[in-house]
Scaffold this motif. Structure first.
Motif, short mmCIF file in Angstrom:
data_model
loop_
_atom_site.label_atom_id
_atom_site.label_comp_id
_atom_site.label_asym_id
_atom_site.label_seq_id
_atom_site.Cartn_x
_atom_site.Cartn_y
_atom_site.Cartn_z
N THR A 88 -82.04 -15.63 19.38
CA THR A 88 -81.84 -14.26 19.86
C THR A 88 -80.50 -13.74 19.35
OG1 THR A 88 -83.16 -14.71 21.82
CG2 THR A 88 -81.70 -12.79 21.90
N PHE A 89 -79.46 -14.54 19.46
CA PHE A 89 -78.19 -14.30 18.78
C PHE A 89 -77.50 -15.62 18.65
CE2 PHE A 89 -76.94 -13.72 23.28
CZ PHE A 89 -75.78 -14.47 23.36
N PRO A 90 -76.59 -15.80 17.70
CA PRO A 90 -76.05 -14.78 16.79
C PRO A 90 -77.04 -14.42 15.69
CG PRO A 90 -75.19 -16.92 16.20
CD PRO A 90 -75.97 -17.11 17.47
N SER A 91 -76.66 -13.46 14.87
CA SER A 91 -77.53 -12.99 13.80
C SER A 91 -77.77 -14.09 12.77
CB SER A 91 -76.91 -11.78 13.11
OG SER A 91 -75.74 -12.15 12.41
N ALA A 92 -78.94 -14.02 12.15
CA ALA A 92 -79.22 -14.94 11.05
C ALA A 92 -78.25 -14.72 9.90
CB ALA A 92 -80.66 -14.76 10.57
N ALA A 93 -77.79 -13.48 9.73
CA ALA A 93 -76.86 -13.16 8.64
C ALA A 93 -75.56 -13.94 8.77
CB ALA A 93 -76.56 -11.66 8.63
N THR A 94 -75.04 -14.10 9.99
CA THR A 94 -73.80 -14.86 10.15
C THR A 94 -74.03 -16.34 9.88
OG1 THR A 94 -74.19 -15.01 12.55
CG2 THR A 94 -72.75 -13.24 11.77
N MET A 95 -75.23 -16.82 10.15
CA MET A 95 -75.56 -18.22 9.83
C MET A 95 -75.57 -18.43 8.32
SD MET A 95 -78.57 -18.98 12.60
CE MET A 95 -78.32 -18.67 14.35
N VAL A 96 -76.14 -17.46 7.59
CA VAL A 96 -76.13 -17.52 6.13
C VAL A 96 -74.69 -17.46 5.62
CG1 VAL A 96 -76.83 -16.33 4.00
CG2 VAL A 96 -78.43 -16.52 5.92
N GLN A 97 -73.90 -16.58 6.20
CA GLN A 97 -72.49 -16.45 5.82
C GLN A 97 -71.79 -17.80 5.91
OE1 GLN A 97 -70.03 -14.27 8.59
NE2 GLN A 97 -68.70 -13.49 6.97
N ALA A 98 -72.02 -18.52 7.02
CA ALA A 98 -71.38 -19.82 7.21
C ALA A 98 -71.88 -20.85 6.20
CB ALA A 98 -71.64 -20.32 8.63
N ARG A 99 -73.18 -20.86 5.95
CA ARG A 99 -73.76 -21.85 5.04
C ARG A 99 -73.33 -21.62 3.60
NH1 ARG A 99 -79.65 -21.93 7.99
NH2 ARG A 99 -79.00 -23.26 9.73
#
Length: 323
Positions: A88-99
């Motif tokens: 639900t959160f955090p955004s998938a975009a921030t997960m991609v940013q981290a990876r």
């Protein structure tokens, strides 16, 4: 001088598991011929157990970054279109940013279902034109296989998983329709049509839910609205269907794609079609088609492209860009 958001890299990722139509014959009353005749779909990819939207989005992002000859540190922002974020959160975009190892800039998700990538491109274009970012990574990624009711033959055979990505970069143009980059955008929505395409789960129900669709109604709205939005975007820059080198549509159904092309008076040999291999990958379908079109040698620098999509909401829109 006009600032344009120009595509400098594109890439995609598809899960390893390929699911042919024949596989559904074992569990529901359907056939390969029935599915092909109504949708044009022959196969699709399904994510592996434990494989998430952000996993696939990262792979597509890495491919686009490599194609552009850049590194994650060169990216100012990530806009990720998805309706199937990992959490639900955090955004998938921030997960991609981290990876990606990207420790600067910002990242966020956009949710407009199948129209999500068009909305994300429009968002990214605005970031670049306004000076908020110089390079934006725009991703469409979905795991729609996790939203399927496997007893509903009218929906479960239509969808697949995957991810595609482009990198937009601020470049100078002369303000004409001959510039490279995004030339115009057109976005629309009408919440009165929620009940013809939706998922019956979420925070209000405490369940993930299943995708529900009134296929005939979606088809009726799709052909009309997709042609309308494409013409609206072209009109904004004084162009018409005759000027278009490639339509790169949302890959939902071959009959919708053919109907829209006919209304735009663009022959099918100028339409990028991948629905037969990917099924409907929702927000991932346009960037997947862009990447495959480049891979096949169809889309070339200088070509004028129209991307258009419609999804739940209803939400629909188009982007005109010169490759």
């Amino acid at each position: 001088m006009t600032i344009r958001a120009v595509v400098v890299g594109v890439g995609h990722y598809l899960p390893e598991r390929v699911v042919p139509n024949a596989e559904f014959e074992q569990t529901i009353e359907t056939s390969d011929e029935w599915i092909k005749s109504r949708s044009g779909i022959e196969r699709r990819h399904f994510a592996a157990e434990g494989q998430t939207t952000s996993d696939m989005a990262t792979r597509a992002a890495e491919a686009a970054i490599s194609a552009a000859g850049l590194s994650p540190d060169d990216i100012d922002a990530i806009v990720l279109a998805t309706s199937t974020a990992d959490l639900t959160f955090p955004s998938a975009a921030t997960m991609v940013q981290a990876r990606l190892g990207m420790t600067r800039g910002f990242a966020y998700d956009v949710q407009a279902v199948c129209a999500g990538f068009v909305f994300a491109l429009t968002n990214a274009n605005a970031l670049i034109v306004s000076g908020q970012a110089k390079r934006v990574l725009v991703i469409g990624a979905e795991t729609f296989s996790r939203l399927m009711d496997w007893s509903d033959r009218s929906t479960c055979v239509l969808f697949g998983d995957g991810a595609g990505a482009v990198i937009l970069e601020a470049q100078e143009g002369d303000g004409s329709a001959q510039d490279r980059g995004i030339l115009s955008c057109d976005l629309n929505s009408d919440g009165r049509h929620k009940d013809i395409l939706y998922v019956d789960g979420g925070v209000s129900t405490g369940t993930t839910g299943y995708l529900r669709m009134q296929g005939k109604e979606v088809f009726r709205h799709a052909v009309e609205k997709l042609a309308q939005t494409a013409h609206a975007a072209l009109d904004k820059i004084g162009l018409s269907g005759e000027d278009v080198d490639w339509i790169v549509p949302h890959q939902a159904n071959i009959r919708i794609i053919e109907g829209t092309a006919k209304r735009m008076q663009v022959p099918m040999d100028r339409v990028i079609v991948t629905v037969q291999d990917h099924g409907n990958t929702s927000a991932a379908s346009i960037p997947l088609a862009l990447s495959v079109g480049v891979e096949r040698g169809q889309i070339k620098p200088g070509d004028l492209l129209v991307t258009e999509a419609i999804g739940g909401g209803l939400a629909w829109g188009s982007v005109v860009l010169r490759w």
